[in-house]
Structures are given as C-alpha cells and as structure tokens.
Design a protein around this motif. Structure first.
Motif, PDB file in Angstrom:
ATOM      1  N   GLU B 203       0.867  -1.186   0.000  1.00  0.00           N
ATOM      2  CA  GLU B 203       0.000   0.000   0.000  1.00  0.00           C
ATOM      3  C   GLU B 203       0.902   1.235   0.000  1.00  0.00           C
ATOM      4  N   THR B 204       0.559   2.238  -0.794  1.00  0.00           N
ATOM      5  CA  THR B 204       1.383   3.443  -0.888  1.00  0.00           C
ATOM      6  C   THR B 204       1.218   4.295   0.368  1.00  0.00           C
ATOM      7  N   PRO B 205       2.328   4.717   0.997  1.00  0.00           N
ATOM      8  CA  PRO B 205       2.210   5.673   2.106  1.00  0.00           C
ATOM      9  C   PRO B 205       1.647   7.003   1.582  1.00  0.00           C
ATOM     10  N   LEU B 206       0.526   7.427   2.143  1.00  0.00           N
ATOM     11  CA  LEU B 206      -0.178   8.596   1.622  1.00  0.00           C
ATOM     12  C   LEU B 206      -0.452   9.614   2.718  1.00  0.00           C
ATOM     13  N   ALA B 207      -0.403  10.897   2.320  1.00  0.00           N
ATOM     14  CA  ALA B 207      -0.692  11.980   3.259  1.00  0.00           C
ATOM     15  C   ALA B 207      -2.184  12.310   3.232  1.00  0.00           C
ATOM     16  N   THR B 208      -3.000  11.292   3.472  1.00  0.00           N
ATOM     17  CA  THR B 208      -4.425  11.516   3.687  1.00  0.00           C
ATOM     18  C   THR B 208      -4.843  10.525   4.756  1.00  0.00           C
ATOM     19  N   VAL B 209      -5.598  10.988   5.726  1.00  0.00           N
ATOM     20  CA  VAL B 209      -5.785  10.149   6.909  1.00  0.00           C
ATOM     21  C   VAL B 209      -6.874   9.097   6.720  1.00  0.00           C
ATOM     22  N   SER B 210      -6.655   7.937   7.367  1.00  0.00           N
ATOM     23  CA  SER B 210      -7.595   6.833   7.301  1.00  0.00           C
ATOM     24  C   SER B 210      -8.475   6.776   8.550  1.00  0.00           C
ATOM     25  N   ALA B 211      -8.280   7.732   9.446  1.00  0.00           N
ATOM     26  CA  ALA B 211      -9.109   7.867  10.646  1.00  0.00           C
ATOM     27  C   ALA B 211      -9.087   9.348  10.997  1.00  0.00           C
ATOM     28  N   PRO B 212     -10.033   9.825  11.795  1.00  0.00           N
ATOM     29  CA  PRO B 212     -10.049  11.257  12.094  1.00  0.00           C
ATOM     30  C   PRO B 212      -8.741  11.726  12.716  1.00  0.00           C
ATOM     31  N   ARG B 213      -8.345  12.949  12.396  1.00  0.00           N
ATOM     32  CA  ARG B 213      -7.138  13.530  12.992  1.00  0.00           C
ATOM     33  C   ARG B 213      -7.381  15.020  13.179  1.00  0.00           C
ATOM     34  N   GLY B 214      -7.469  15.486  14.387  1.00  0.00           N
ATOM     35  CA  GLY B 214      -7.778  16.896  14.603  1.00  0.00           C
ATOM     36  C   GLY B 214      -9.080  17.244  13.901  1.00  0.00           C
ATOM     37  N   LYS B 215      -9.019  18.267  13.043  1.00  0.00           N
ATOM     38  CA  LYS B 215     -10.219  18.667  12.321  1.00  0.00           C
ATOM     39  C   LYS B 215     -10.347  17.961  10.973  1.00  0.00           C
ATOM     40  N   SER B 216      -9.431  17.045  10.678  1.00  0.00           N
ATOM     41  CA  SER B 216      -9.507  16.320   9.407  1.00  0.00           C
ATOM     42  C   SER B 216     -10.349  15.059   9.559  1.00  0.00           C
ATOM     43  N   PRO B 218     -11.626  11.306   8.074  1.00  0.00           N
ATOM     44  CA  PRO B 218     -10.950  10.316   7.218  1.00  0.00           C
ATOM     45  C   PRO B 218     -11.340  10.508   5.753  1.00  0.00           C
ATOM     46  N   CYS B 219     -10.436  10.117   4.881  1.00  0.00           N
ATOM     47  CA  CYS B 219     -10.671  10.189   3.433  1.00  0.00           C
ATOM     48  C   CYS B 219     -11.947   9.424   3.073  1.00  0.00           C
ATOM     49  N   PHE B 224     -10.797  13.070  -6.296  1.00  0.00           N
ATOM     50  CA  PHE B 224     -10.348  14.309  -6.935  1.00  0.00           C
ATOM     51  C   PHE B 224      -9.092  14.856  -6.252  1.00  0.00           C
ATOM     52  N   CYS B 225      -8.302  13.960  -5.623  1.00  0.00           N
ATOM     53  CA  CYS B 225      -7.161  14.372  -4.797  1.00  0.00           C
ATOM     54  C   CYS B 225      -6.241  15.344  -5.509  1.00  0.00           C
ATOM     55  N   ARG B 226      -6.021  15.123  -6.804  1.00  0.00           N
ATOM     56  CA  ARG B 226      -5.046  15.940  -7.529  1.00  0.00           C
ATOM     57  C   ARG B 226      -5.621  17.276  -7.930  1.00  0.00           C
ATOM     58  N   PHE B 227      -6.849  17.540  -7.498  1.00  0.00           N
ATOM     59  CA  PHE B 227      -7.480  18.828  -7.810  1.00  0.00           C
ATOM     60  C   PHE B 227      -7.879  19.553  -6.529  1.00  0.00           C
ATOM     61  N   GLY B 228      -7.191  19.223  -5.443  1.00  0.00           N
ATOM     62  CA  GLY B 228      -7.482  19.847  -4.161  1.00  0.00           C
ATOM     63  C   GLY B 228      -8.493  19.018  -3.389  1.00  0.00           C
ATOM     64  N   CYS B 229      -8.178  18.701  -2.141  1.00  0.00           N
ATOM     65  CA  CYS B 229      -9.078  17.898  -1.321  1.00  0.00           C
ATOM     66  C   CYS B 229     -10.139  18.818  -0.714  1.00  0.00           C
ATOM     67  N   SER B 230     -11.407  18.527  -0.977  1.00  0.00           N
ATOM     68  CA  SER B 230     -12.490  19.421  -0.531  1.00  0.00           C
ATOM     69  C   SER B 230     -13.011  19.066   0.858  1.00  0.00           C
ATOM     70  N   THR B 231     -12.395  18.061   1.512  1.00  0.00           N
ATOM     71  CA  THR B 231     -12.847  17.689   2.859  1.00  0.00           C
ATOM     72  C   THR B 231     -11.759  17.896   3.913  1.00  0.00           C
ATOM     73  N   ASN B 232     -10.533  18.173   3.475  1.00  0.00           N
ATOM     74  CA  ASN B 232      -9.381  18.313   4.370  1.00  0.00           C
ATOM     75  C   ASN B 232      -8.900  17.001   4.977  1.00  0.00           C
ATOM     76  N   ALA B 233      -9.256  15.877   4.361  1.00  0.00           N
ATOM     77  CA  ALA B 233      -8.621  14.623   4.752  1.00  0.00           C
ATOM     78  C   ALA B 233      -7.143  14.659   4.367  1.00  0.00           C
ATOM     79  N   LYS B 234      -6.849  15.351   3.278  1.00  0.00           N
ATOM     80  CA  LYS B 234      -5.460  15.466   2.827  1.00  0.00           C
ATOM     81  C   LYS B 234      -4.642  16.253   3.855  1.00  0.00           C
ATOM     82  N   GLN B 235      -3.475  15.735   4.170  1.00  0.00           N
ATOM     83  CA  GLN B 235      -2.566  16.399   5.100  1.00  0.00           C
ATOM     84  C   GLN B 235      -1.535  17.177   4.280  1.00  0.00           C
ATOM     85  N   SER B 236      -1.938  18.367   3.870  1.00  0.00           N
ATOM     86  CA  SER B 236      -1.072  19.212   3.047  1.00  0.00           C
ATOM     87  C   SER B 236      -0.380  20.246   3.924  1.00  0.00           C
ATOM     88  N   VAL B 237       0.506  21.008   3.331  1.00  0.00           N
ATOM     89  CA  VAL B 237       1.136  22.104   4.072  1.00  0.00           C
ATOM     90  C   VAL B 237       0.070  23.115   4.509  1.00  0.00           C
TER      91      VAL B 237
END
Lengths: 213, 545
Positions: B203-216, B218-219, B224-237
């Motif tokens: 499985e590819t290590p990914l910067a999107t969470v598989s369980a809740p984290r803070g205000k994020s 889970p994915c 549409f990951c490559r077009f901006g995550c609209s839920t904030n599951a993505k752990q971006s800068v």
C-alpha cells in the motif's frame, strides 16, 4: 451506436450529497455559457466550431456540448495553462493564428471556407496538421503539428470532457463531495454510480439508471 | 484567470481558517519592521520551515504568490475549475523534450503544490544520498542518510501519513501513524501484476488520513485528490504546517509576488520586494529564505541580479538554474472486463519500488510505479496524446473509462547542466522576466524509461489486462537548479541549505536536490525543511547565523 449508460444523467445528483455549493456554482456557470463568441470573431468561430465538431463528433440524439463556445469563454476570461511550448505563441494568439491557417488551407485546397467543407475534407486537413504536413504561409512560424498536439487536442478535449453530458455518456460518477464512495472492489457499484448496459440489457440499465441520484 | 479569489485574504490580524466552510478566520500576528526571516513560498519547503522557525521563536513572514484557499468552500469537484491551484503565469518550455508545465509540477496557492499533490509520501533509498560514491552516477548529497532517516520519521509522524504495517524495501522504518487505506480495484490490478512477476508491492504511504485527525475527517474516496481535497482529509502544508505556523506567531502574506531580493553594501540579503494589493512593497529581513521550487527559485535569484551580483544572487558557481531535473512519468494502460471505476479513492493506492532497490540493470537510477485513476479530462488527453486518437475513435475509446486500468512510473532522471532555467526577454503581469525551461532527455534517461515501459507492460499482461498501450512522453515533479553540495565551486548551497556566497540567504525546496531519485519528492522536501530548521536553531545558538 447504442448508448453505454442509457438513461444515466450525472445532473440528477446535482441537488444531492455528491455535490457541494462550490461545484454547483462551477458547473452551473459552464452550462450557462454564452453561445455567441466574445474572444473570436464570427468568422474564426465558424472555423472553430467545425474543428471541434471533427475532433469530437457528437451523437444526434442529444443536445450537443457547446465545445467552441466553452473554449471562447475560457479564453475571454484569460484562463490559460500559462506556459507555451517553444515555437507556439501563447494560447489565444496560437488559436487565432491556427484557425486562420486552417481557413487558408481550406480555401487554397478546396476553394471553400473550412466550415463549409464537410467532414471528409475537414478530417483530411486535420490529419495533415497532426502529421506536420500543412505548409500554407498562413501558419507563419508556428508548426502545424505542434499546434494540433498542444492546443487543438488539449483544449478541445478539456472542454468536451468538462461537460456533464460527457460525464453521463462515459458513465463517470462526476462530482463526489462530500459523499465520496464506499464500494472500492471491482464490479461493486455504489447506488449513486452509473449502471452499464450489458449486451441485450439496455432496458434494464435504463431502468436502474433512473434511480441513480 | 482561473477561480474566484482575486484579492488577498490574510491581513488585519486575521488569516483564513482552512477548516471553516463559511469564510471564517484565525488570528494572525503581523509585523511592521524588520523580521528574522522572510520566506518566499509556502509550499513543502517554505511552509514547513515557517512553522518550525516560528515555533523556535523567530519572527517570520512567509510570502506566497497564490491565493489563501479554504478547501471546504473554495474547492470544486471539477478538473477545470481547479486549474486555480496551478502556476499559470507565463512561462516558456523548450528544448528537445519540452516539459509540460502546470498541474504536474507547480502550485500557485498558499500551501504550494501540496494542495493538489497526489499525497504520495516516500522515502529516498539510503544509497541515493551518496549516488556518486555508492552507485556511480549523479552527485552526492552532503547529508548522511541516517540523519535523513531520523527526520523522515519526524515528518511522517507530524504529517500523519497512512501507510503499510511493514515496508518491503530498504532499512527498517517505524510504523506509519495511520493504517493504510483500503485498496481499490485499480490497486489490486497492480498487486496482481507484481505477483505475476515475483515483485513485492505494498500500500502506498499517503498523506491523507484513514481515521479522524484533529479537524480532518478520514478520506471518503472521492478521487479528486489531484485537484485539491475538498474535505481536508489530505494532510497538506495548507492544513498541517501553516496552522502551526500561524499559532506560533508567523505572518503569511497571500497573493504577494516576490520579484527581487535586495542586498546591502556588505553583500548580505536585506529584504524582499514584493507586489501585493496592486503595488510594490518592501519587507526588511535579517535572513531571506527562497522556497519557490525549481523554476521560481532560480528565476528569483537571477531576477535579483544587481551591480554587486551581476549574474544573480548565490551564483558564484554559475550553477543557479542548471541541473534541472524532472522525473519520467511514463505509463502503460489497458482494459479489463471487470468494472474497475478507477476514479474511486486516491489515485495511487498501491506501489512497487522493486526497481528502485534492484541494481541488476544496465542503466543508472531507479523507478517505482503506482496505480492510476485519471479523471475524464486527463484520461482524454492521454488517449489523444499517447494514441493519437481523435474523432469518433476518441469518443468511443472514452466509453471504456470504467474498465480502464493502468500503472505509471516515477523515474529518476540524471542531472545535466544543459537542462536549465534561464530568463527570457518576455515579461509577466508583474513586469518580471519569465522563466525559460529547457529540457532534453539523456541516453540514460531513455534507457531507464524503455526498461520501465517493458516491465510495466509485462506486469499488466501478467495481471490479465488487454488492449495495452504506452504513454511515452509524460514527466512529473522537478528538482535541481540550486543544488546543495560540499563546496562553493560545485554547488549553490551547503548542507544547511545556506548560500555559499550570501550567508544570510537560504534555499529550502526541491531545487537544492543534487539528484531526484525514483520517488515523489514532497516528503523529502518537508523532511529537509525540518532538518534545516534544526540547523538554523543550532547555528543561531552558536552565534553563527
């Protein structure tokens, strides 16, 4: 050709939990695109419509996607990829030059306007552009194959496949936020995904697609 | 221009709350006079560094040319609209193999390209940090792999990477903080293909969470990951580091284009000239960090040329802009009878790094490959570009979308001084000379690509995929153009990412990479930023900053 996803309309999901406000606004704007050109002249626009109609011919049984109008609106808004490749001018300039060149090619080869040629000669000219074989002086410094590959193909396909009608046609789920998807395995369809018609199963698929929303 | 955000949003003591859907704000400190650090760029390098330096107590102002988005209110589930996330200012791409710029190697947003990256978070192979000495090609990094390994661990924990229980390649690494994501049907095809060839996959290590984290949350596999995550599951800068930066007292200036770095009579950087709210302004700083990535970083250094530094800043070696690298990103696609619906889930859920760690091959460098899930516009451009399809044939081919599968490589390209960023005479909307990006694949690059295309095709055949075709001309990611090294003659910065020529000028992004390896660069850039912050703290403690 029979439809692959009969009766599937991605817009049926528009009011539901697969679409959020920002997405509705973006797609609504696209569907309301002005049909009159604002960036291109009337003459250029006729040529552009003809080119788009050959790059992605549309079936007669449904309203056509206004590909040329969408491209015009984007260029008018200054929406661009930004970079240009080597010998190509920037987006809008390349398009104006290229459309004029197709028109000049049509007049010199067939003594007709490009839009009036009919499909076979139009395709012949487009193939010649793809293969880098068009030589009319109207091309100026711009290589016709580069224009074809980096502008015509890139922009026309982007406009066509940004339209919900194209998503419905190919069975794409479309916008999916905030609901997303649940069933990740092969051959498992979430109830809000399109049903593909199996051989002889068009009526069944049409019935099932009526419930997708 | 793309998108709806046409004015800066940060200011008056407030920055946008990226976790709010209704225009909310969080408090932001603002600075009037001289600050400790002016950071140009808020992506993987600059954003990460801004957070750490602010947490260490330095005063920090970070600039970004792009908009400050709130993903929940600003990101459409739409390929075209999300062009708002890319660098679409004027640029010129030329050379024998011109690089396609835009979405695959740039970002113009607060948070940089991590806002739209595919979240793939991989470690370099240890030997790559000494590829010249250990493997015979490229250039050595001036940093030991064990030190990077330590910082990789910190980065993975602080970003919240979701990954496999055990990683099949390389030295032992700690557990990923989040469990791996469920595989989609496309990833299982990759797995079948690898098993048919006897290769490991995971499985590819990914910067999107598989369980809740803070205000994020889970994915939820919207795809549409490559077009901006609209839920904030993505752990971006944008969602991980910049909230920390603000909390620690950093100021972020959005839609602020830095056009020139000022130097003083002593030859030190004294601040940056930036364009914001319709006018050119100046921010004085004791230290300047350039973090604009491999095109904008050299462009800014070159555009900052003055009487004292006529060839541009930090350019005594003449290497600024040179040794540009992209990564080969070829693919093999095909069709299966199953309904795969590859748009569901993150696009790259499974990976094999087999050929990164296997040296029995007749070229230098390595590559990995991952599963794919292109959305309609990208898929049409692949069909049209790679197969030359248009007309009824293209429309017909697109009807097979839900049956399409494919795998795509990320391959190492070797540094070559002829691949470079220079300034063109043309200017952009700020009146700044635009970048000309010149690129050509070397013989080794071509051999690696040929090998990878063959291996990928064999594995797909082994997985029972039919109607195979190759996408032969794609590239992704950037690196080089301000390489780090061991001395001032052969590199632009030292191991601390500090300019050899101007000691209060740092570079913190992928442009310092001497080599790019065969993995996506984002995690390594963030890791390097963590190390650079620690080094700055150490230097400051010694009075050597």
């Amino acid at each position: 050709m029979t439809e692959r996803y009969p009766g599937y309309d991605v817009l049926a999901k528009r009011g539901g939990v697969s679409w959020d406000e920002r997405t509705r606004r973006a797609v609504d704007e696209r569907l309301a695109v002005a049909r009159e050109p604002g960036f291109f002249s009337a003459g250029e626009f006729l040529t552009l419509e003809a080119v788009c109609g050959r790059i992605l011919p549309q079936p007669a049984h449904r309203p056509a996607i206004p590909v040329a109008a969408m491209l015009d609106a984007n260029l008018l808004a200054g929406n661009s990829q930004g970079f240009r490749v080597g010998a190509l001018p920037h987006d809008g300039e390349a398009w104006k030059l290229g459309l004029a060149a197709f028109e000049a090619e049509a007049r010199s080869a067939f003594a007709l306007a490009f839009f009036a040629l009919g499909a076979p000669p139009q395709d012949e000219l487009l193939h010649a552009a793809q293969d880098g074989k068009l030589q009319n002086s109207a091309w100026g410094e711009m290589p016709c194959d580069l224009f074809f590959a980096k502008r015509v193909i890139v922009d026309v396909t982007a406009m066509y496949y940004s339209h919900p009608t194209a998503w419905s046609e190919m069975g794409f789920g479309g916008p999916a936020s905030p609901r997303g998807y649940v069933r990740m395995e092969a051959n498992r369809r979430d109830p809000w995904e399109a049903v593909e018609a199996k051989p002889g199963g068009a009526a069944l698929a049409r019935e099932a697609n009526r419930r997708v929303g | 221009m793309w998108g709806e955000v046409d004015a800066p949003r940060a200011g008056n003591g407030l920055a946008p709350d990226v976790f709010d859907a209704h225009g909310g704000h969080v408090p932001m400190r603002e600075y009037g006079g001289e600050v400790d650090f002016a950071i140009v760029g808020t992506g993987a390098g600059g954003g990460t560094l801004a957070a750490r330096l602010a947490e260490m107590g330095f005063s920090v102002v970070a600039f970004d040319a792009g908009a400050y988005f709130r993903p929940l209110q600003d990101f459409a589930s739409d390929e075209l609209t999300q062009n708002q996330l890319y660098w679409t200012d004027k640029r010129i791409s030329d050379g024998e193999n011109p690089i396609t710029l835009g979405g695959k190697n740039s970002g113009k947003a607060v948070g940089g390209s991590t806002v739209h990256f595919a979240m793939v978070s991989l470690r370099f192979r240890p030997e790559w940090f000494k590829s010249r000495t250990r493997l015979g090609y490229g250039a050595d990094w001036p940093i030991d792999w064990r030190e990077m390994w330590h910082y990789y661990g910190l980065a993975e924990r602080q970003i919240g990477i979701a990954g496999p229980l055990t990683y099949p390649w390389g030295p032992k690494r700690p557990r990923y903080p989040y469990r791996a994501h469920e595989l989609n049907a496309a990833a299982k095809v990759l797995a079948r293909g690898c098993e048919s060839q006897g290769y490991d996959w995971t499985e590819t290590p990914l910067a999107t969470v598989s369980a809740p984290r803070g205000k994020s949350p889970p994915c939820m596999y919207r795809g549409f990951c490559r077009f901006g995550c609209s839920t904030n599951a993505k752990q971006s800068v944008l969602t991980v580091w910049l909230p920390r930066a603000l909390k620690a007292g950093a100021e972020i200036r959005d839609m602020a284009m830095v056009g020139r770095i000022e130097t003083d009579a002593a030859g030190l950087a004294s601040g940056v000239h930036y364009h914001r709210h319709g006018a050119w302004r100046f921010q004085r700083a004791r230290h300047v960090v350039v973090a604009g990535y491999a095109i904008e970083t050299p462009r800014l250094l070159l555009n900052s040329a003055n009487a004292q530094f006529p060839d541009g800043l930090a350019n005594r070696s003449g290497l600024v802009g040179k040794n540009l690298m992209t990564q080969s990103n070829q693919a093999v696609f095909g069709r299966v009878e199953d309904e795969v619906r590859w748009n569901k889930g993150p696009p790259s859920l499974a990976i094999t790094e087999h050929w990164n760690y296997e040296d029995r091959k007749d070229f230098f460098g390595g590559y990995c490959w991952m599963g794919q899930g292109p959305l309609p516009i990208e898929w049409a451009s692949v069909q049209a570009g790679a197969r030359g399809l248009w007309g009824e044939r293209l429309r017909h081919a697109m009807l097979d979308y839900n049956h399409a599968v494919g795998i795509k490589m990320v391959g190492e390209m070797l540094p070559d001084e002829r691949n470079r960023v220079t300034l063109a005479d043309e200017t952009d909307q700020y009146g700044l000379r635009v970048a000309r990006v010149t690129y050509r694949w070397g013989e080794n690059d071509k051999a690696l690509i040929e090998h990878a295309l063959g291996q990928m095709a064999m594995s797909l055949q082994g997985a029972g995929v039919s109607d195979l075709f190759r996408q032969e001309d794609d590239t992704n990611h950037l690196g080089g153009t301000a390489r780090m090294g061991f001395d001032a003659a052969t590199s632009v910065v030292d191991a601390d990412c500090r300019s050899w020529d101007i000691p209060n000028l740092f570079i913190c992004d992928g442009s310092v990479f001497p080599t790019v390896g065969g993995v996506n660069p984002a995690l390594t850039i963030q890791t390097l930023a963590l190390r650079t912050a620690d080094r700055i703290k150490t230097l400051a403690g010694r009075g050597e900053l």
